[in-house]
Design an enzyme around this catalytic site. Structure first.
Site, PDB file in Angstrom:
ATOM      1  N   ASN A 186     -22.288  21.817  20.463  1.00  0.00           N
ATOM      2  CA  ASN A 186     -22.545  23.178  20.927  1.00  0.00           C
ATOM      3  C   ASN A 186     -23.894  23.585  20.365  1.00  0.00           C
ATOM      4  O   ASN A 186     -24.276  23.146  19.278  1.00  0.00           O
ATOM      5  CB  ASN A 186     -21.513  24.134  20.328  1.00  0.00           C
ATOM      6  CG  ASN A 186     -20.206  24.123  21.062  1.00  0.00           C
ATOM      7  OD1 ASN A 186     -20.077  24.759  22.089  1.00  0.00           O
ATOM      8  ND2 ASN A 186     -19.233  23.386  20.538  1.00  0.00           N
ATOM      9  N   ARG A 194     -13.233  26.771  17.011  1.00  0.00           N
ATOM     10  CA  ARG A 194     -12.400  26.126  18.018  1.00  0.00           C
ATOM     11  C   ARG A 194     -13.160  25.003  18.715  1.00  0.00           C
ATOM     12  O   ARG A 194     -12.954  23.837  18.462  1.00  0.00           O
ATOM     13  CB  ARG A 194     -11.896  27.168  19.041  1.00  0.00           C
ATOM     14  CG  ARG A 194     -10.682  26.723  19.843  1.00  0.00           C
ATOM     15  CD  ARG A 194     -10.953  25.753  20.981  1.00  0.00           C
ATOM     16  NE  ARG A 194     -11.954  26.279  21.919  1.00  0.00           N
ATOM     17  CZ  ARG A 194     -12.529  25.544  22.861  1.00  0.00           C
ATOM     18  NH1 ARG A 194     -12.219  24.275  22.996  1.00  0.00           N
ATOM     19  NH2 ARG A 194     -13.428  26.072  23.657  1.00  0.00           N
ATOM     20  N   ASP A 195     -14.113  25.348  19.543  1.00  0.00           N
ATOM     21  CA  ASP A 195     -14.815  24.332  20.323  1.00  0.00           C
ATOM     22  C   ASP A 195     -15.552  23.371  19.407  1.00  0.00           C
ATOM     23  O   ASP A 195     -15.658  22.178  19.674  1.00  0.00           O
ATOM     24  CB  ASP A 195     -15.804  24.999  21.296  1.00  0.00           C
ATOM     25  CG  ASP A 195     -16.303  24.031  22.367  1.00  0.00           C
ATOM     26  OD1 ASP A 195     -15.640  22.988  22.578  1.00  0.00           O
ATOM     27  OD2 ASP A 195     -17.342  24.307  22.981  1.00  0.00           O
ATOM     28  N   HIS A 198     -22.743  29.087  28.109  1.00  0.00           N
ATOM     29  CA  HIS A 198     -22.157  28.219  27.077  1.00  0.00           C
ATOM     30  C   HIS A 198     -22.887  26.878  27.178  1.00  0.00           C
ATOM     31  O   HIS A 198     -22.565  26.055  28.032  1.00  0.00           O
ATOM     32  CB  HIS A 198     -20.653  28.086  27.349  1.00  0.00           C
ATOM     33  CG  HIS A 198     -19.903  27.237  26.372  1.00  0.00           C
ATOM     34  ND1 HIS A 198     -18.970  27.759  25.503  1.00  0.00           N
ATOM     35  CD2 HIS A 198     -19.928  25.895  26.119  1.00  0.00           C
ATOM     36  CE1 HIS A 198     -18.448  26.783  24.770  1.00  0.00           C
ATOM     37  NE2 HIS A 198     -19.017  25.633  25.138  1.00  0.00           N
ATOM     38  N   CYS A 218     -17.184  17.642  23.287  1.00  0.00           N
ATOM     39  CA  CYS A 218     -15.951  17.637  24.074  1.00  0.00           C
ATOM     40  C   CYS A 218     -15.395  16.232  24.067  1.00  0.00           C
ATOM     41  O   CYS A 218     -16.081  15.297  24.469  1.00  0.00           O
ATOM     42  CB  CYS A 218     -16.202  18.109  25.499  1.00  0.00           C
ATOM     43  SG  CYS A 218     -14.700  17.966  26.500  1.00  0.00           S
ATOM     44  N   HIS A 224     -24.573  23.319  25.623  1.00  0.00           N
ATOM     45  CA  HIS A 224     -24.572  22.284  24.597  1.00  0.00           C
ATOM     46  C   HIS A 224     -25.987  21.732  24.489  1.00  0.00           C
ATOM     47  O   HIS A 224     -26.739  21.715  25.464  1.00  0.00           O
ATOM     48  CB  HIS A 224     -23.564  21.186  24.957  1.00  0.00           C
ATOM     49  CG  HIS A 224     -22.144  21.591  24.700  1.00  0.00           C
ATOM     50  ND1 HIS A 224     -21.229  20.787  24.071  1.00  0.00           N
ATOM     51  CD2 HIS A 224     -21.487  22.749  24.975  1.00  0.00           C
ATOM     52  CE1 HIS A 224     -20.071  21.414  23.975  1.00  0.00           C
ATOM     53  NE2 HIS A 224     -20.191  22.610  24.526  1.00  0.00           N
TER      54      HIS A 224
END
Lengths: 284, 284
Positions: free
Chosen positions: A247, A13-14, A205, A238, A207
């Site tokens: 990520n 997803r991300d 989370h 993003c 990056h």
């Protein structure tokens, strides 16, 4: 040192959401199926935002329909509103995720709403999910730095975390969306958030934009966090955060954790295989 | 992760000072000589406080006279005042250490002076040491918790660190004297101290009373500290701090650091041998 640390796989997803190439559904399904075999308990693989906004996620329902569901794995979907929530449910998501920003500038750019307005939008989602015992995860973005507002105050992150937790999110994932956090700024932020949400309900989370994701994971581990989001192959970023890419790579985090003596429950060979597959999907 | 982390061996001073048995000089000399071969760059082996106060240290001059000085090793002595400083110099100490408390209650109990008064006493020592380029290390005790005053404010620790650093201490060793610090309280304290003293000039000095010394080292590492005090065999404590016992064991810290991928420059076999010797000295 020992104990269990969980990696939540967000690559499908991300990660893929932010790659330029439109990834065919069959490829996404193959990646999720491989990840299911690698030992993850949670895989975020769908996003029910408007496909207009994020074209990559148009096939989310098809992905959820196409994957081979492994026992003990929860397949999660990002849902910005009730429409997305209903679509996610219909598609068979096992858990959903809502997202808020810790900075007004990013909230405005990302969802065209103030932080307070964006949180208000979740209220019906959380209420509906509670009735059917569907787990809801809360993401907070820009927990240390915002591409628009600069430095983000730890108290502001704590305030948003407090709200999401009080509304029923079972876990709050704290996102350094643009990868500008440092061990110091991450520690300050965590110390503030831990005042309002138990550390067992927090996830990191990070990056790797500035190459500090692992260092930020280390300080988070030292302060008690035991859940981290990562994306195989280090994909993603993003689209709404200038300069945000990458990520932290699942395979790097898993190897690091194992070297520190933590158990991830992952099959590192399969994780590496998934990383190679994800990287190949990048270019097609 | 990689890089160098230094362990400052404080066993022959901080450790043995607090054991009940009066250790003969010959035994101390044997321990220091073994430690010299183990690869330490700094060994604290003497204390020129009044022998009346700390009987264990009466033979400090004899220890410094008896040891075989290894190249590249600095042999340090604790000095509370000018008299101690002169004795330490006469005995051939390569560096000296001054000590202040971050809490008024402990300062009163330990040196019968306010924090400000105790720091004033160092002024002539630091001035004299500067003239002959003698390195002076500053210890701060009770950096998170005090046996008399309870919780110690990070800002108070930063204020004392700022003063010691400004007065010329080349490094500030931050001591959790009663071993009650937690990763959270240590992180808060470090974040405050890092605002006034560069992290490269800070050392962590943790006692393992509550079994958290390694966890506190981990959070310190994550926040950039690269120097830690430890005592072979985990000897010692503090005679003026009720419930304070046990410097973190050098052999445990060294093994932990090596496992994390840091280089300590130590010969772990010799460190273990020294630990066995130190433990045997405890009981005679």
């Amino acid at each position: 040192m020992a104990g269990r640390v969980e990696i939540v796989e967000v690559g499908p997803r991300d990660g893929l959401q932010n790659e330029k190439r439109a990834i065919p559904v069959t490829e996404k399904v193959a990646l999720v199926d491989l990840l299911s075999r690698a030992g993850f308990s949670r895989i975020e693989c769908a996003s029910f935002v408007s496909p207009k906004w994020v074209p990559q996620m148009a096939g989310s329902a098809e992905v959820l329909a196409g994957i081979k569901r492994a026992e003990g794995v929860r397949y999660a979907a990002l849902t910005p509103n009730m429409r997305g929530y209903e679509d996610a449910l219909a598609a068979g998501a096992d858990e959903i995720a809502v997202f808020a920003s810790a900075s007004e500038g990013f909230s405005k750019a990302n969802v065209n709403a103030t932080i307070a307005e964006s949180i208000e939008r979740f209220a019906p989602i959380l209420k509906a999910a509670r009735h059917i015992d569907l787990p809801v995860r809360g993401y907070i973005s820009c927990v240390t730095d915002c591409p628009y507002d600069g430095h983000v105050e730890p108290g502001q992150v704590a305030a948003v975390a407090d709200k999401l937790f009080a509304m029923g999110c079972y876990e709050i994932s704290l996102g350094d969306t643009i990868g500008q956090g440092t061990p110091d700024s991450v520690a300050k932020m965590l110390l503030a958030v831990k005042n309002v949400v138990p550390v067992s309900r927090l996830a990191g989370h990070f990056h790797d934009t500035a190459g500090r994701a692992i260092a930020n994971i280390d300080v988070s581990l030292a302060l008690g966090l035991r859940v981290f989001d990562a994306a195989v192959g280090g994909l993603g970023g993003c689209p709404y955060a200038p300069g945000a890419k990458g990520n932290v790579a699942t395979e790097a985090v898993a190897a690091h954790l194992e070297r520190l003596g933590y158990h991830t429950g992952l099959d590192l060979a399969l994780v590496n295989e998934a990383a190679a597959m994800a990287k190949a999907m990048r270019t097609g």
